[in-house]
Design a protein around this motif. Sequence first.
Motif, short mmCIF file in Angstrom:
data_model
loop_
_atom_site.label_atom_id
_atom_site.label_comp_id
_atom_site.label_asym_id
_atom_site.label_seq_id
_atom_site.Cartn_x
_atom_site.Cartn_y
_atom_site.Cartn_z
N LEU A 146 4.66 57.70 44.74
CA LEU A 146 5.76 56.84 44.29
C LEU A 146 5.38 55.99 43.09
O LEU A 146 6.09 55.95 42.07
N ALA A 184 5.36 50.79 47.11
CA ALA A 184 6.76 50.70 46.70
C ALA A 184 7.12 49.26 46.34
O ALA A 184 7.88 49.01 45.40
N MET A 218 13.37 57.37 48.44
CA MET A 218 13.33 56.38 49.51
C MET A 218 14.56 56.50 50.39
O MET A 218 15.62 56.94 49.95
N GLU A 230 14.26 51.38 52.86
CA GLU A 230 13.19 51.15 51.90
C GLU A 230 13.75 50.65 50.56
O GLU A 230 13.18 49.77 49.92
N VAL A 240 12.76 47.13 48.65
CA VAL A 240 12.27 47.04 47.26
C VAL A 240 13.16 46.12 46.45
O VAL A 240 12.67 45.34 45.62
#
Length: 222
Positions: free
Chosen positions: A69, A122, A188, A192, A196
């Motif tokens: 990622l 992330a 994601m 998630e 973020v």
Amino acid sequence: MPTPEPVPFSTLLRTASSEEHEAAEHSSFMSRLLGDQLGIEAYADLTGQLWYVYRALEERAEQLAAHPLAGPFIDPALLRTAAIERDLAHLRGPDWRDGLAPLPATAAYVARIEELATEWPAGYLAHHYTRYLGDLSGGQIIRGLAEKAWGFERKGDGVRFYVFEEITNPAAFKRDYRAKLDAAGEAMDEVERRRVVEECKRAFVLNGNVFHDLDGRYPLSA
């Protein structure tokens, strides 16, 4: 009815964090600094605090380059630590490390970046985005104002932090960066992505806290 197109992740990050971004950008310290109400010492103080932040961002970059990622965002053309050190040598002299210490807000900011770099890449990406894309955008305004206010050579020592010599087309670079963000968002799940987004907001708050601490060093005249 047709299903609406999903909002690109890069757009979501920008719009969801706009309030926190604006609050940091228009902090008292930055407003006074960019309004030519503070001297070069305040600019040097800001540069010194940024050294801690970018050292935290970049000291684990090599390890993160292999992460599925975060890896696509690790680019040597973005690295700022060496440029900041050159600016500090110009601003404070060869012994610029003497007396330099992180403010409490800077220490908290650094600790968060270090935590994320090892435990949640992330989330680290949220900080990478807020810093480097900001440097390539609003940072260029800061560079121009600093050159004018304190007589730095254009793109020379004192403002090298804002000069990305290896990026010949900043607009194209930023478009590519946003495309990578969109691809990361697609990788994601919804939970998630929301995490973020919240970390992106937190990144701006942590940055704003550094400005608040710096502001305390330069009280308003009576």
